[in-house]
Scaffold this motif. Structure first.
Motif, PDB file in Angstrom:
ATOM      1  N   GLU A  46      14.728 -27.070 -11.478  1.00  0.00           N
ATOM      2  CA  GLU A  46      14.024 -27.572 -10.307  1.00  0.00           C
ATOM      3  C   GLU A  46      12.748 -26.770 -10.052  1.00  0.00           C
ATOM      4  O   GLU A  46      12.644 -25.592 -10.400  1.00  0.00           O
ATOM      5  N   LEU A  47      11.801 -27.442  -9.435  1.00  0.00           N
ATOM      6  CA  LEU A  47      10.561 -26.779  -9.059  1.00  0.00           C
ATOM      7  C   LEU A  47      10.837 -25.791  -7.924  1.00  0.00           C
ATOM      8  O   LEU A  47      11.509 -26.127  -6.947  1.00  0.00           O
ATOM      9  N   VAL A  48      10.292 -24.600  -8.057  1.00  0.00           N
ATOM     10  CA  VAL A  48      10.355 -23.613  -6.994  1.00  0.00           C
ATOM     11  C   VAL A  48       9.012 -23.560  -6.258  1.00  0.00           C
ATOM     12  O   VAL A  48       8.957 -23.674  -5.039  1.00  0.00           O
ATOM     13  N   ALA A  49       7.944 -23.368  -7.012  1.00  0.00           N
ATOM     14  CA  ALA A  49       6.619 -23.275  -6.419  1.00  0.00           C
ATOM     15  C   ALA A  49       5.579 -23.596  -7.478  1.00  0.00           C
ATOM     16  O   ALA A  49       5.797 -23.336  -8.668  1.00  0.00           O
ATOM     17  N   ARG A  50       4.475 -24.128  -7.025  1.00  0.00           N
ATOM     18  CA  ARG A  50       3.406 -24.545  -7.936  1.00  0.00           C
ATOM     19  C   ARG A  50       2.074 -24.296  -7.270  1.00  0.00           C
ATOM     20  O   ARG A  50       1.934 -24.474  -6.050  1.00  0.00           O
ATOM     21  N   ILE A  51       1.098 -23.867  -8.075  1.00  0.00           N
ATOM     22  CA  ILE A  51      -0.236 -23.627  -7.548  1.00  0.00           C
ATOM     23  C   ILE A  51      -1.240 -24.253  -8.497  1.00  0.00           C
ATOM     24  O   ILE A  51      -1.174 -24.063  -9.720  1.00  0.00           O
ATOM     25  N   THR A  52      -2.173 -25.004  -7.942  1.00  0.00           N
ATOM     26  CA  THR A  52      -3.164 -25.677  -8.774  1.00  0.00           C
ATOM     27  C   THR A  52      -4.343 -24.744  -9.057  1.00  0.00           C
ATOM     28  O   THR A  52      -4.482 -23.681  -8.447  1.00  0.00           O
ATOM     29  N   SER A  53      -5.209 -25.177  -9.938  1.00  0.00           N
ATOM     30  CA  SER A  53      -6.384 -24.379 -10.256  1.00  0.00           C
ATOM     31  C   SER A  53      -7.284 -24.215  -9.049  1.00  0.00           C
ATOM     32  O   SER A  53      -8.037 -23.247  -8.946  1.00  0.00           O
ATOM     33  N   GLY A  54      -7.184 -25.142  -8.113  1.00  0.00           N
ATOM     34  CA  GLY A  54      -7.971 -25.052  -6.888  1.00  0.00           C
ATOM     35  C   GLY A  54      -7.327 -24.227  -5.805  1.00  0.00           C
ATOM     36  O   GLY A  54      -7.921 -24.008  -4.743  1.00  0.00           O
ATOM     37  N   GLY A  55      -6.098 -23.790  -6.048  1.00  0.00           N
ATOM     38  CA  GLY A  55      -5.420 -22.941  -5.082  1.00  0.00           C
ATOM     39  C   GLY A  55      -4.429 -23.644  -4.169  1.00  0.00           C
ATOM     40  O   GLY A  55      -3.794 -22.999  -3.331  1.00  0.00           O
ATOM     41  N   THR A  57      -0.990 -25.137  -3.013  1.00  0.00           N
ATOM     42  CA  THR A  57       0.375 -24.745  -3.343  1.00  0.00           C
ATOM     43  C   THR A  57       1.385 -25.730  -2.785  1.00  0.00           C
ATOM     44  O   THR A  57       1.128 -26.419  -1.789  1.00  0.00           O
ATOM     45  N   ASN A  58       2.512 -25.806  -3.444  1.00  0.00           N
ATOM     46  CA  ASN A  58       3.649 -26.509  -2.878  1.00  0.00           C
ATOM     47  C   ASN A  58       4.925 -25.778  -3.258  1.00  0.00           C
ATOM     48  O   ASN A  58       4.981 -25.119  -4.297  1.00  0.00           O
ATOM     49  N   TYR A  59       5.898 -25.879  -2.379  1.00  0.00           N
ATOM     50  CA  TYR A  59       7.142 -25.131  -2.514  1.00  0.00           C
ATOM     51  C   TYR A  59       8.349 -26.047  -2.324  1.00  0.00           C
ATOM     52  O   TYR A  59       8.291 -27.023  -1.575  1.00  0.00           O
ATOM     53  N   ALA A  60       9.434 -25.669  -2.957  1.00  0.00           N
ATOM     54  CA  ALA A  60      10.699 -26.311  -2.657  1.00  0.00           C
ATOM     55  C   ALA A  60      11.066 -25.976  -1.215  1.00  0.00           C
ATOM     56  O   ALA A  60      10.788 -24.868  -0.733  1.00  0.00           O
ATOM     57  N   ASP A  61      11.687 -26.913  -0.545  1.00  0.00           N
ATOM     58  CA  ASP A  61      12.058 -26.678   0.854  1.00  0.00           C
ATOM     59  C   ASP A  61      12.937 -25.438   1.007  1.00  0.00           C
ATOM     60  O   ASP A  61      12.843 -24.720   2.003  1.00  0.00           O
ATOM     61  N   SER A  62      13.771 -25.202   0.019  1.00  0.00           N
ATOM     62  CA  SER A  62      14.736 -24.110   0.114  1.00  0.00           C
ATOM     63  C   SER A  62      14.091 -22.727   0.063  1.00  0.00           C
ATOM     64  O   SER A  62      14.736 -21.734   0.412  1.00  0.00           O
ATOM     65  N   VAL A  63      12.828 -22.651  -0.366  1.00  0.00           N
ATOM     66  CA  VAL A  63      12.187 -21.339  -0.490  1.00  0.00           C
ATOM     67  C   VAL A  63      10.999 -21.174   0.447  1.00  0.00           C
ATOM     68  O   VAL A  63      10.401 -20.095   0.507  1.00  0.00           O
ATOM     69  N   LYS A  64      10.641 -22.219   1.150  1.00  0.00           N
ATOM     70  CA  LYS A  64       9.496 -22.128   2.061  1.00  0.00           C
ATOM     71  C   LYS A  64       9.709 -21.016   3.081  1.00  0.00           C
ATOM     72  O   LYS A  64      10.771 -20.880   3.666  1.00  0.00           O
ATOM     73  N   GLY A  65       8.663 -20.238   3.266  1.00  0.00           N
ATOM     74  CA  GLY A  65       8.731 -19.127   4.206  1.00  0.00           C
ATOM     75  C   GLY A  65       9.308 -17.860   3.622  1.00  0.00           C
ATOM     76  O   GLY A  65       9.236 -16.793   4.244  1.00  0.00           O
ATOM     77  N   ARG A  66       9.888 -17.956   2.417  1.00  0.00           N
ATOM     78  CA  ARG A  66      10.473 -16.772   1.779  1.00  0.00           C
ATOM     79  C   ARG A  66       9.739 -16.391   0.491  1.00  0.00           C
ATOM     80  O   ARG A  66       9.636 -15.210   0.165  1.00  0.00           O
TER      81      ARG A  66
END
Length: 115
Positions: A46-55, A57-66
């Motif tokens: 599963e995806l945990v976190a991703r960052i594009t070349s432009g900066g 970001t997106n996060y899995a709900d389960s890790v947001k804020g942590r």
């Protein structure tokens, strides 16, 4: 030849922190995004976190804020700062680099959260 080398995994107590790093070797052109995925035993990757070349970001709900993902564009390195870890974060963590031509995966690094 392109290689992705993850580091920073290990055993940590609940509530602890770890910082994962993914360094790339070889030339990767036109990177669109870099990210972290994880796979726990018996579960799908599963995806945990991703960052594009432009900066962006997106996060899995389960890790947001942590968890916080960041990257060093000059070094083509991506990091994952993981705080307030719990047992559900136990998994093999994989680095992924997305270019316009293909995707690259690292070999994975084990993160175990246990007292």
């Amino acid at each position: 030849q392109v290689q992705l080398v993850e580091s920073g995994g290990g055993l940590v107590q609940p509530g602890g922190s770890l910082r994962l790093s993914c360094a790339t070797s070889g030339s990767i052109f036109s990177i669109r995004a870099m990210g972290w995925y994880r796979q726990a035993p018996g579960k799908q990757r599963e995806l945990v976190a991703r960052i594009t070349s432009g900066g962006s970001t997106n996060y899995a709900d389960s890790v947001k804020g942590r968890f916080t993902i960041s990257r060093d564009n000059a070094k083509n390195t991506v990091y994952l700062q993981m705080n307030s870890l719990n047992s559900e974060d136990t998994a093999v963590y994989y680095c992924k680099v997305e270019s316009v031509y293909r995707d690259y995966w690292g070999q994975g690094t084990q993160v175990t959260v246990s007292s």
